[in-house]
Design a protein around this motif. Sequence first.
Motif, PDB file in Angstrom:
ATOM      1  N   LEU A 138       0.821  -1.206   0.000  1.00 34.94           N
ATOM      2  CA  LEU A 138       0.000   0.000   0.000  1.00 34.94           C
ATOM      3  C   LEU A 138       0.857   1.259   0.000  1.00 34.94           C
ATOM      4  CD1 LEU A 138      -3.253   0.524   1.998  1.00 34.94           C
ATOM      5  CD2 LEU A 138      -1.511   2.296   2.033  1.00 34.94           C
ATOM      6  N   ALA A 139       1.905   1.281   0.816  1.00 32.18           N
ATOM      7  CA  ALA A 139       2.769   2.463   0.896  1.00 32.18           C
ATOM      8  C   ALA A 139       3.388   2.786  -0.462  1.00 32.18           C
ATOM      9  CB  ALA A 139       3.861   2.253   1.935  1.00 32.18           C
ATOM     10  N   HIS A 140       3.750   1.752  -1.212  1.00 28.42           N
ATOM     11  CA  HIS A 140       4.322   1.966  -2.545  1.00 28.42           C
ATOM     12  C   HIS A 140       3.297   2.624  -3.466  1.00 28.42           C
ATOM     13  CE1 HIS A 140       6.518   1.155  -6.282  1.00 28.42           C
ATOM     14  NE2 HIS A 140       5.364   0.723  -6.765  1.00 28.42           N
ATOM     15  N   GLU A 141       2.046   2.167  -3.403  1.00 28.96           N
ATOM     16  CA  GLU A 141       1.006   2.734  -4.249  1.00 28.96           C
ATOM     17  C   GLU A 141       0.754   4.206  -3.916  1.00 28.96           C
ATOM     18  OE1 GLU A 141      -0.476   1.299  -6.898  1.00 28.96           O
ATOM     19  OE2 GLU A 141       0.973  -0.302  -6.524  1.00 28.96           O
ATOM     20  N   VAL A 142       0.732   4.520  -2.628  1.00 24.93           N
ATOM     21  CA  VAL A 142       0.533   5.911  -2.216  1.00 24.93           C
ATOM     22  C   VAL A 142       1.677   6.781  -2.731  1.00 24.93           C
ATOM     23  CG1 VAL A 142       0.377   7.480  -0.243  1.00 24.93           C
ATOM     24  CG2 VAL A 142      -0.855   5.303  -0.202  1.00 24.93           C
ATOM     25  N   ASP A 143       2.912   6.315  -2.580  1.00 24.22           N
ATOM     26  CA  ASP A 143       4.075   7.073  -3.059  1.00 24.22           C
ATOM     27  C   ASP A 143       3.998   7.305  -4.563  1.00 24.22           C
ATOM     28  OD1 ASP A 143       4.962   6.955  -0.474  1.00 24.22           O
ATOM     29  OD2 ASP A 143       6.728   5.723  -0.881  1.00 24.22           O
ATOM     30  N   CYS A 144       3.641   6.260  -5.289  1.00 27.03           N
ATOM     31  CA  CYS A 144       3.563   6.354  -6.750  1.00 27.03           C
ATOM     32  C   CYS A 144       2.530   7.399  -7.176  1.00 27.03           C
ATOM     33  CB  CYS A 144       3.212   4.974  -7.318  1.00 27.03           C
ATOM     34  SG  CYS A 144       3.047   4.940  -9.116  1.00 27.03           S
ATOM     35  N   LEU A 145       1.356   7.369  -6.545  1.00 23.14           N
ATOM     36  CA  LEU A 145       0.307   8.320  -6.898  1.00 23.14           C
ATOM     37  C   LEU A 145       0.660   9.742  -6.470  1.00 23.14           C
ATOM     38  CD1 LEU A 145      -2.754   6.073  -6.038  1.00 23.14           C
ATOM     39  CD2 LEU A 145      -2.076   6.849  -8.314  1.00 23.14           C
ATOM     40  N   ALA A 146       1.386   9.869  -5.377  1.00 27.34           N
ATOM     41  CA  ALA A 146       1.812  11.204  -4.932  1.00 27.34           C
ATOM     42  C   ALA A 146       2.806  11.814  -5.916  1.00 27.34           C
ATOM     43  CB  ALA A 146       2.435  11.111  -3.545  1.00 27.34           C
ATOM     44  N   ARG A 147       3.747  11.020  -6.378  1.00 27.53           N
ATOM     45  CA  ARG A 147       4.715  11.523  -7.369  1.00 27.53           C
ATOM     46  C   ARG A 147       4.000  11.917  -8.662  1.00 27.53           C
ATOM     47  NH1 ARG A 147       7.724   6.915  -5.461  1.00 27.53           N
ATOM     48  NH2 ARG A 147       9.413   7.577  -4.056  1.00 27.53           N
ATOM     49  N   LEU A 148       3.037  11.095  -9.061  1.00 25.97           N
ATOM     50  CA  LEU A 148       2.252  11.395 -10.255  1.00 25.97           C
ATOM     51  C   LEU A 148       1.503  12.714 -10.093  1.00 25.97           C
ATOM     52  CD1 LEU A 148       1.210  10.284 -13.014  1.00 25.97           C
ATOM     53  CD2 LEU A 148      -0.684   9.271 -11.726  1.00 25.97           C
ATOM     54  N   ALA A 149       0.920  12.928  -8.919  1.00 25.67           N
ATOM     55  CA  ALA A 149       0.204  14.173  -8.647  1.00 25.67           C
ATOM     56  C   ALA A 149       1.146  15.367  -8.735  1.00 25.67           C
ATOM     57  CB  ALA A 149      -0.452  14.107  -7.270  1.00 25.67           C
ATOM     58  N   HIS A 150       2.303  15.243  -8.131  1.00 31.05           N
ATOM     59  CA  HIS A 150       3.287  16.327  -8.146  1.00 31.05           C
ATOM     60  C   HIS A 150       3.703  16.657  -9.574  1.00 31.05           C
ATOM     61  CE1 HIS A 150       7.400  18.003  -7.957  1.00 31.05           C
ATOM     62  NE2 HIS A 150       6.916  18.664  -6.926  1.00 31.05           N
ATOM     63  N   ASP A 151       3.990  15.624 -10.360  1.00 29.24           N
ATOM     64  CA  ASP A 151       4.451  15.826 -11.738  1.00 29.24           C
ATOM     65  C   ASP A 151       3.343  16.370 -12.635  1.00 29.24           C
ATOM     66  OD1 ASP A 151       6.893  14.863 -10.907  1.00 29.24           O
ATOM     67  OD2 ASP A 151       6.624  12.864 -11.780  1.00 29.24           O
ATOM     68  N   SER A 152       2.100  16.213 -12.203  1.00 27.51           N
ATOM     69  CA  SER A 152       0.946  16.668 -12.997  1.00 27.51           C
ATOM     70  C   SER A 152       0.392  18.002 -12.497  1.00 27.51           C
ATOM     71  CB  SER A 152      -0.148  15.600 -12.970  1.00 27.51           C
ATOM     72  OG  SER A 152       0.328  14.371 -13.470  1.00 27.51           O
ATOM     73  N   GLU A 153       1.175  18.716 -11.670  1.00 26.52           N
ATOM     74  CA  GLU A 153       0.851  20.074 -11.214  1.00 26.52           C
ATOM     75  C   GLU A 153      -0.343  20.136 -10.257  1.00 26.52           C
ATOM     76  OE1 GLU A 153       0.782  23.002 -14.312  1.00 26.52           O
ATOM     77  OE2 GLU A 153       2.332  21.995 -15.450  1.00 26.52           O
ATOM     78  N   MET A 154      -0.539  19.072  -9.492  1.00 24.93           N
ATOM     79  CA  MET A 154      -1.517  19.157  -8.417  1.00 24.93           C
ATOM     80  C   MET A 154      -0.915  19.960  -7.263  1.00 24.93           C
ATOM     81  SD  MET A 154      -4.219  17.493  -9.508  1.00 24.93           S
ATOM     82  CE  MET A 154      -3.785  18.279 -11.073  1.00 24.93           C
ATOM     83  N   ASP A 155      -1.774  20.520  -6.416  1.00 26.72           N
ATOM     84  CA  ASP A 155      -1.306  21.294  -5.263  1.00 26.72           C
ATOM     85  C   ASP A 155      -0.977  20.420  -4.069  1.00 26.72           C
ATOM     86  OD1 ASP A 155      -1.608  24.123  -6.223  1.00 26.72           O
ATOM     87  OD2 ASP A 155      -3.670  23.433  -6.519  1.00 26.72           O
ATOM     88  N   GLY A 156      -1.320  19.160  -4.151  1.00 21.58           N
ATOM     89  CA  GLY A 156      -1.027  18.252  -3.051  1.00 21.58           C
ATOM     90  C   GLY A 156      -1.832  16.983  -3.185  1.00 21.58           C
ATOM     91  N   VAL A 157      -2.011  16.295  -2.073  1.00 20.97           N
ATOM     92  CA  VAL A 157      -2.647  14.978  -2.092  1.00 20.97           C
ATOM     93  C   VAL A 157      -3.588  14.810  -0.903  1.00 20.97           C
ATOM     94  CG1 VAL A 157      -0.721  13.848  -3.288  1.00 20.97           C
ATOM     95  CG2 VAL A 157      -0.769  13.912  -0.762  1.00 20.97           C
ATOM     96  N   VAL A 158      -4.441  13.812  -1.025  1.00 20.79           N
ATOM     97  CA  VAL A 158      -5.206  13.287   0.101  1.00 20.79           C
ATOM     98  C   VAL A 158      -4.614  11.924   0.434  1.00 20.79           C
ATOM     99  CG1 VAL A 158      -7.460  12.562   0.955  1.00 20.79           C
ATOM    100  CG2 VAL A 158      -7.296  14.421  -0.712  1.00 20.79           C
ATOM    101  N   CYS A 159      -4.306  11.705   1.694  1.00 21.48           N
ATOM    102  CA  CYS A 159      -3.754  10.426   2.119  1.00 21.48           C
ATOM    103  C   CYS A 159      -4.176  10.177   3.559  1.00 21.48           C
ATOM    104  CB  CYS A 159      -2.227  10.416   2.008  1.00 21.48           C
ATOM    105  SG  CYS A 159      -1.414  11.589   3.134  1.00 21.48           S
ATOM    106  N   SER A 160      -3.924   8.981   4.055  1.00 16.59           N
ATOM    107  CA  SER A 160      -4.206   8.725   5.466  1.00 16.59           C
ATOM    108  C   SER A 160      -3.128   9.384   6.310  1.00 16.59           C
ATOM    109  CB  SER A 160      -4.244   7.219   5.742  1.00 16.59           C
ATOM    110  OG  SER A 160      -2.971   6.731   6.099  1.00 16.59           O
ATOM    111  N   PRO A 161      -3.405   9.643   7.590  1.00 20.66           N
ATOM    112  CA  PRO A 161      -2.376  10.213   8.462  1.00 20.66           C
ATOM    113  C   PRO A 161      -1.117   9.359   8.512  1.00 20.66           C
ATOM    114  CG  PRO A 161      -4.524  10.304   9.527  1.00 20.66           C
ATOM    115  CD  PRO A 161      -4.708   9.481   8.287  1.00 20.66           C
TER     116      PRO A 161
END
Length: 239
Positions: A138-161
């Motif tokens: 799960l942690a790998h999937e969250v990291d992957c989607l966060a990097r994708l968001a960053h590279d796609s000019e999102m302002d941030g992410v939603v994730c669990s604490p």
Amino acid sequence: MLEGSVRDQIIVALDCDHERALSLGQMLAGKVGWVKVGMTLFYSAGPAIVSQFKDLGLKVFVDLKIHDIPHQVEGAVRAAALTGADLMTVHGLGGSSMLKAARRGVEAAGTDTRLIAVTILTSMDETALREIGVDTPLAHEVDCLARLAHDSEMDGVVCSPQEAARMRSLLGAHAWVVTPGVRPQGASAGDQSRIATPAQAVALGASHIVVGRPIVQADDPVCALEGIVRELSSSSEAV
């Protein structure tokens, strides 16, 4: 008035009917910075609910987790931004083309709406991921989607604490790291799998915490909110 205070870090999720949501908005206005309009409220009350909360002086997080083909997402995000939404979610699983289309939607609206990408829902754990054919941790999937968001000019992410510290490290000091799954000490977890207390979530790197049922379903919602404010204030003073 609330800008920069711990009250501005709290987003109250109003997952209830229109009448109750407006009553809560009136009750909480001036005491909290944000309210969240999710699918339950948006689909029942319609887009006008955003301006009704804005008229109360509240900032509005429209949390629809938009996920579709890029053309549809661009149009949907533009329309949602024009309601006056201050913050909006799209789903990271839509991929870079979809996320970039969402950014174009905000630009077409001409608003300063912030866009954040959902990583893995806080109701999911690794067993749930395996059910849909995702075998990596799960942690790998969250990291992957966060990097994708960053590279796609999102302002941030939603994730669990539980992923907030890693998101802060990956995305930097200015990224929005918004964490649902926040429960005050002793509150029921409900359908959330990856949770933390408000102070724990902020200490781990969350810029904003989303709290719904512990406030909305409390006998005294203002009292419940003030308890969270005290917890965050005490925690920030201790640092």
